[in-house]
Design an enzyme around this catalytic site. Structure first.
Site, PDB file in Angstrom:
ATOM      1  N   ASP A 229       0.848  -1.196   0.000  1.00 49.15           N
ATOM      2  CA  ASP A 229       0.000   0.000   0.000  1.00 49.15           C
ATOM      3  C   ASP A 229       0.886   1.249   0.000  1.00 49.15           C
ATOM      4  OD1 ASP A 229      -3.028   0.780   0.746  1.00 49.15           O
ATOM      5  OD2 ASP A 229      -1.649   2.149   1.769  1.00 49.15           O
ATOM      6  N   ILE A 230       0.492   2.240  -0.785  1.00 54.49           N
ATOM      7  CA  ILE A 230       1.288   3.485  -0.818  1.00 54.49           C
ATOM      8  C   ILE A 230       0.975   4.289   0.449  1.00 54.49           C
ATOM      9  CG2 ILE A 230       1.768   5.605  -2.108  1.00 54.49           C
ATOM     10  CD1 ILE A 230       0.785   4.141  -4.634  1.00 54.49           C
ATOM     11  N   GLU A 272      -5.059   2.384  -3.931  1.00 55.17           N
ATOM     12  CA  GLU A 272      -3.591   2.511  -3.901  1.00 55.17           C
ATOM     13  C   GLU A 272      -2.954   1.244  -3.351  1.00 55.17           C
ATOM     14  OE1 GLU A 272      -5.699   4.256  -1.977  1.00 55.17           O
ATOM     15  OE2 GLU A 272      -4.833   4.759  -0.024  1.00 55.17           O
TER      16      GLU A 272
END
Ligand code: C2E
Length: 363
Positions: A229-230, A272
């Site tokens: 995950d960003i 994301e």
């Protein structure tokens, strides 16, 4: 959904293989592909079979049911396709054959074309010999023999002309078959790909994870699943706008796609979030790859291209779980997800392994 009128009254035979092999077969198949694309139908062999039936059979209970489902906004998923096929096409005996039919037909057409070319060559030689014979006969032999030779020459020319037409029609049909297969491959690729990042999309990811886990059970192999995950993506999006947000997604995806290339499966899992399936690979290998991704993502200074402004550091958090024997895909995803959240809670920009303790090995 109303189908185009030209298909309403067609007299396609009931047997679908015959239908595909008929002169209208390519049109039926192409029309089916177009509709599948328009309705974003998952292009499995089974669904293709359903849609060829839908297009080629005119009004039928299957067509009515598909119309009803589409009108209700239902997606024709693989499992729904299976259910429809079981209910409406119990006699169908196509499966892989339907796709192979195109190849088989293409080969047949090529051999027919070769036979015609060879016949054409022979008849050209024959025509040449007749012309020479006719010249040799000369005017002093004008009469019944010369008339017969000239008749033969004319007949040969006619056959040559017909062969040439047939040859070009066959070449066209062969080319159309090639285009049809390309379209099918394209539809299949599009339906499996996330448009923004070009990674495998969520739907295809779910399918692949099921398949890979089934195979792992059969072969006694390991599977490791990672979710990435960003960090602070929402803040980033709010600060710089969606366009830059999309570029960040593409950048992270490019790193994940490279390090998660086949036989691994790198996917965009959600907004994301990304996922990588590591078939036949241990958690230890996954950890090393995830660390490489994490380091590489944060090492590049991204710029706003229009102004050259520094966009700030991009970091990612990751979690992974090595599959337990017989563990359901849902459980595996939950454990990888929990590991990801452990990374987030521990301060982000790190990779965490799932603990197997909470796992319930359920089929
Ligand atoms: P993109 O903009 O479509 O670029 C695709 C690929 O073209 C990049 O892959 C890179 O190999 C090359 N490329 C494009 N523009 C430049 C450039 O100005 N300089 C250099 N050296 N190469 C360039 P890459 O690096 O894997 O990036 C994938 C995507 O990530 C890019 O797609 C873009 O959407 C995003 N991205 C990467 N770096 C930046 C950046 O510094 N700023 C912004 N706004 N986006 C970036």
């Amino acid at each position: 959904m109303a189908r185009s009128a030209c298909w309403e009254d067609n007299t396609m035979p009931r047997d679908i293989q015959a239908s595909l092999r008929s002169p209208k077969g390519y049109e039926v198949a192409r029309h089916a592909l177009d509709l599948m694309q328009a309705h974003q139908v998952w292009p499995t062999v089974r669904n293709f079979e359903l849609w060829v039936n839908y297009v080629g059979e005119g009004a039928s209970p299957l067509a009515a049911e598909i119309d009803r489902l589409l009108a209700a906004g239902e997606a024709i998923t693989e499992s729904l396709g299976e259910a429809l096929a079981a209910q409406y096409l119990p006699e169908a005996r196509l499966n892989g054959d339907i796709l192979e039919a195109g190849d088989a037909l293409s080969k047949e057409l090529q051999s027919v074309t070769a036979a015609i070319e060879s016949a054409q060559r022979s008849s050209e030689e024959y025509g040449q010999e007749l012309a020479t014979a006719s010249e040799r006969l000369g005017s002093e032999h004008a009469g019944p023999v010369k008339a017969v030779v000239e008749g033969l020459t004319n007949a040969t020319r006619k056959v040559q002309g017909e062969n040439a037409v047939l040859e070009s029609q066959l070449a066209e049909t062969t080319a159309e078959l090639g285009r049809l297969r390309e379209s099918l491959d394209q539809v299949r690729r599009d339906a499996m790909t996330d448009g923004l990042t070009n990674l495998t999309n969520r739907k295809a990811f779910d399918e692949r994870l099921e398949q890979i886990c089934e195979r792992a059970d059969a072969e006694g192999e390991a599977v490791t699943l990672a979710i990435i995950d960003i960090d602070h993506f929402k803040n980033f999006n709010d600060a710089w706008g969606h366009q830059i947000g999309d570029q960040v997604l593409r950048y992270v995806a490019s790193v994940i796609g490279r390090l998660g290339a086949t036989p691994r499966v790198a996917a965009r899992y959600g907004g994301e979030e990304f996922a990588i399936i590591f078939p036949a690979e241990s958690g230890r290998t996954a950890m090393a790859v995830l660390e490489e991704i994490r380091t590489e993502v944060s090492s590049r200074a991204l710029k706003r291209r229009s102004t050259n402004e520094d966009l700030g550091a991009i970091t990612v958090s990751a979690g992974y779980a090595e599959r337990l024997a017989g563990e359901s895909t849902m459980n595996l995803v939950e454990r990888a997800d929990a590991a990801l959240y452990a990374s987030k809670h521990a301060g982000r920009n790190r990779t965490t392994a799932a603990t197997p303790v909470a796992a319930v090995a359920a089929a």
